[in-house]
Enzyme design. Structure first.
Site, PDB file in Angstrom:
ATOM      1  N   HIS A 179      -7.076  11.338   4.918  1.00 30.43           N
ATOM      2  CA  HIS A 179      -8.212  11.193   5.438  1.00 30.43           C
ATOM      3  C   HIS A 179      -9.163  12.266   5.342  1.00 30.43           C
ATOM      4  O   HIS A 179      -9.120  13.028   6.089  1.00 30.43           O
ATOM      5  CB  HIS A 179      -8.213  10.189   6.862  1.00 30.43           C
ATOM      6  N   GLU A 194     -11.033   1.110  -0.607  1.00 27.10           N
ATOM      7  CA  GLU A 194     -10.289  -0.230  -0.238  1.00 27.10           C
ATOM      8  C   GLU A 194     -10.955  -0.927   0.599  1.00 27.10           C
ATOM      9  O   GLU A 194     -11.899  -0.633   1.495  1.00 27.10           O
ATOM     10  CB  GLU A 194      -8.850   0.461   0.501  1.00 27.10           C
ATOM     11  N   ASP A 231       0.918  -1.283  -0.009  1.00 24.43           N
ATOM     12  CA  ASP A 231      -0.016  -0.013  -0.128  1.00 24.43           C
ATOM     13  C   ASP A 231       1.031   1.111  -0.007  1.00 24.43           C
ATOM     14  O   ASP A 231       1.601   1.642   1.009  1.00 24.43           O
ATOM     15  CB  ASP A 231      -0.773   0.010   1.252  1.00 24.43           C
ATOM     16  N   GLU A 233      -7.161  -1.827  -3.573  1.00 15.74           N
ATOM     17  CA  GLU A 233      -7.588  -0.203  -3.306  1.00 15.74           C
ATOM     18  C   GLU A 233      -7.484   0.479  -4.589  1.00 15.74           C
ATOM     19  O   GLU A 233      -6.257   0.405  -5.150  1.00 15.74           O
ATOM     20  CB  GLU A 233      -6.597   0.536  -2.272  1.00 15.74           C
ATOM     21  N   ASP A 255      -3.905   7.025  -4.039  1.00 14.28           N
ATOM     22  CA  ASP A 255      -3.546   5.996  -2.780  1.00 14.28           C
ATOM     23  C   ASP A 255      -4.304   4.625  -3.442  1.00 14.28           C
ATOM     24  O   ASP A 255      -5.499   4.394  -3.771  1.00 14.28           O
ATOM     25  CB  ASP A 255      -4.597   6.575  -1.608  1.00 14.28           C
ATOM     26  N   HIS A 265     -11.907   5.951   2.343  1.00 21.06           N
ATOM     27  CA  HIS A 265     -11.944   7.340   2.659  1.00 21.06           C
ATOM     28  C   HIS A 265     -11.874   8.463   1.440  1.00 21.06           C
ATOM     29  O   HIS A 265     -11.403   8.079   0.569  1.00 21.06           O
ATOM     30  CB  HIS A 265     -10.950   7.467   3.682  1.00 21.06           C
TER      31      HIS A 265
END
Length: 422
Positions: A283, A308, A195, A403, A206, A275
């Site tokens: 976040h 994710e 990740d 994700e 992300d 998120h």
């Protein structure tokens, strides 16, 4: 390019005129020379300058994207039409017109996120090919982070690593990256979550994937990948987050995995979530839970989210476990007088090097900080910095993660991190 013509033996003949076209094909061109005295056409060759070679990516990837994309236009991600009540957006001439004429800031935002996404695709392509059992976790993360820094052309808080590279193994689902001196080595039977993030001007990309080196947990990986793709597919403007979590859970928990002759259900990890993402803030305030819930919050036009999902063969819940490596300065941290001089100094270093982007202890080492643990713990205790310990399910279980980052454009949903691999 000037082409010399032949001299005429007839003194009454005029100098021939020339008509030479450059087709820029990199080969010798034929020039047609017309003798104005006779009307006859003669052909001569002119030499072509060699074309410049296009830059190509190195192995391992270390060539900055500005050399690969000199026009600063980066590939779009996968485009998905909106569903249900928002189908009209995809074909709306008004929305298309407004998006085309969107202010410069919005178009720049799109390009920044796409640039980060292209870095992620190229770096992870190399990582997925080269990560093998027997490698140390330090070597794995440093290879990824060196590639990220090179391709995004790291420049302070303008561009760089989005957050520490997570390489959580087996029952550990998230937030593990090795601290200095960690000697952990990847093993043949491990389930590895990779990740990592990239940011350009605070716009964070992300994305994550899972690797295994035997086929025992193929169904676990299939379940989690399918759940992520379900979340991506069902997400959209005006979608309620609680309902989205239900779609993810339903997909995930339709799978089973056989381990040692025993059939185990794949469980959604209920206390982990996707998120929204905000500027310099991984976040962004909205959570995409992986279970059906009563959250009536809606996704909105212009937002972007990390979808994710985490699956487990264990109890489906994680707890803090192990030595902490991940930290981030809290976005709205209180301004508290600090008694420790070392804490004041460390906070200045954090502000300068990371701002509100997540960091790890290795990054503090890289920034030249030493003997900082007391000061770091003090900043955590004062509510200025948040610590993020490793998150683990029960020992003996296996966890997996996938994700993607999605952008909710006015006319279409763009899966900016999509690649040929996942």
């Amino acid at each position: 390019m000037t082409v010399a013509t032949e001299e005429s033996n007839d003194l009454n003949k005029k100098e021939p005129s020339q008509n030479i076209e450059d087709d820029d094909d990199g080969e010798d061109d034929v020039a047609e020379v017309v003798d104005s005295g006779t009307g006859d056409a003669k052909k001569k060759k002119k030499k072509k300058k060699p074309k410049k070679k296009k830059a190509t990516q190195s192995d391992p990837p270390r060539v900055g994207l500005s050399k690969l994309f000199p026009n600063n236009i980066y590939p779009e991600g996968e485009l998905q039409p909106y569903k249900d009540d928002n189908v009209w957006r995809t074909t709306s001439e008004e929305k298309r017109y407004l998006e085309k004429l969107a202010n410069e800031d919005l178009q720049t935002t799109y390009q920044n996120i796409r640039r980060a996404a292209e870095v992620h695709r190229q770096v992870r392509a190399h990582a997925r090919k080269h990560i093998k059992p027997g490698m140390s976790m330090i070597d794995i993360v440093e290879n990824i982070e060196n590639g990220t820094r090179s391709l995004v052309e790291e420049n302070g808080l303008e561009s760089g690593v989005g957050f520490p590279t997570g390489v959580s193994i087996n029952n550990c689902a998230a937030h593990y990256t090795p601290n200095a001196g960690d000697t952990t080595v990847l093993k043949e039977g491990d389930v590895l979550k990779v990740d990592f993030g990239v940011h350009v001007k605070g716009r964070i990309l992300d994305s994550a994937f899972t690797l295994t080196f035997d086929h025992t947990y193929d169904k676990l990986i299939e379940a989690v990948k399918d759940a992520t793709n379900t979340g991506v597919r069902e997400a959209g403007i005006d979608v309620r987050l609680g309902e989205l979590g239900g779609y993810i859970q339903e997909t995930m928990e339709a799978y089973e995995v056989e381990v040692g002759g025993k059939v185990l259900p794949v469980k959604t990890i209920q206390n982990l979530s996707g998120h929204s993402i905000a500027l310099y803030n991984i976040h962004g305030g909205k959570s995409v839970m992986q279970i059906k819930n009563d959250d009536l919050t809606k996704m909105e036009e212009g937002e972007y989210f990390a979808i994710e999902t985490f699956g487990s063969t264990g109890r489906g819940r994680v707890v803090d476990s192990g030595e902490c490596s991940h930290y981030a300065k809290i976005v709205d941290a209180p301004k508290i007088p600090l008694r420790l001089a070392s804490a004041k100094s460390l906070l200045k270093s954090i502000d300068k090097n990371f701002g509100t982007l997540p960091f790890c202890r290795r990054y503090l080492d890289r920034a030249g900080e030493t003997k900082y643990l007391l000061a770091l713990n003090h900043l955590v205790q004062q509510g200025i910095v948040q610590d993020y310990p490793p998150l683990c399910d029960q020992f003996g279980s296996m966890t997996a993660q996938f994700e993607h980052t999605i952008l909710l454009r006015p006319t279409v949903k763009e899966v900016v991190s999509r690649g040929d691999d996942y």
